[in-house]
Design an enzyme around this catalytic site. Sequence first.
Site, PDB file in Angstrom:
ATOM      1  N   LYS A 120       0.862  -1.420  -0.421  1.00 31.80           N
ATOM      2  CA  LYS A 120       0.163  -0.118  -0.053  1.00 31.80           C
ATOM      3  C   LYS A 120       0.979   1.657   0.025  1.00 31.80           C
ATOM      4  O   LYS A 120       0.396   2.235  -0.747  1.00 31.80           O
ATOM      5  CB  LYS A 120      -0.664   0.319   0.561  1.00 31.80           C
ATOM      6  CG  LYS A 120      -1.782   1.312   1.272  1.00 31.80           C
ATOM      7  CD  LYS A 120      -2.421   1.280   2.649  1.00 31.80           C
ATOM      8  CE  LYS A 120      -2.883   2.567   3.549  1.00 31.80           C
ATOM      9  NZ  LYS A 120      -3.891   2.432   4.333  1.00 31.80           N
ATOM     10  N   ASP A 138      -6.945   0.285   0.421  1.00 36.79           N
ATOM     11  CA  ASP A 138      -7.234   0.818   1.958  1.00 36.79           C
ATOM     12  C   ASP A 138      -8.290   0.295   2.406  1.00 36.79           C
ATOM     13  O   ASP A 138      -8.577   0.280   0.732  1.00 36.79           O
ATOM     14  CB  ASP A 138      -6.468   2.612   1.662  1.00 36.79           C
ATOM     15  CG  ASP A 138      -8.335   3.233   0.818  1.00 36.79           C
ATOM     16  OD1 ASP A 138      -8.417   2.966   0.366  1.00 36.79           O
ATOM     17  OD2 ASP A 138      -8.043   4.889   1.820  1.00 36.79           O
TER      18      ASP A 138
END
Length: 210
Positions: A120, A138
């Site tokens: 991420k 997310d």
Amino acid sequence: MENKNSEIIRRFNEKYGTELYCYLNYSKPYELLFSTILSAQCTDERVNQVTEKLYKKYDSLEAFAKADVNEVARDIYSLGFYQNKSKNIVKCAKVLLEKYNGNLPVTLEELVELPGVGRKTANVIRGNLYNDPSIVVDTHVKRISKRLGFTVQTDPVKVEFDLMKVLPKNQWILWNLHLITFGRTICFAKKPLCKECFLNDLCNSKDKVV
């Protein structure tokens, strides 16, 4: 399905635009890296409040590398998981100076080897600093992508690869930006505002409020 997905993408672009931006404030590349590390389990707004002072106190990568881990932990205490985050930031600063001459690596493989950096965070860096098409998964992206039928997965990496298959590359970075805004204003985790949603007719989620 393809027509439905294309229409969802079109409506997102129409509603939120196609300009790229970043929710985290930064003036130097390493600041974006550190802010993204700090944003784990925390809001971007809160991170920006803390880093406004943090980046003035430690005004260089060298300052972070020399910083006392416990003092940094106190500086970021309100962001949660402050002990691990402070250790990772100080270690990361040292690695960047020693291995990369103070620069951020470019490839995903190199980025995820940095302390505290997962896919991420690496994708945030790739997308924002290098304009390299990447999908940041997310909590909003994971939740809403599933609700809209773009994936059935819950594991972030599997979600990322599913989205890479169905989203045009020019939408990869935008998808995260759009879904963050959408998730914060309409498609809440609890009690989504389905009656006010501009995607209501295209959504068949079990979470849909009729």
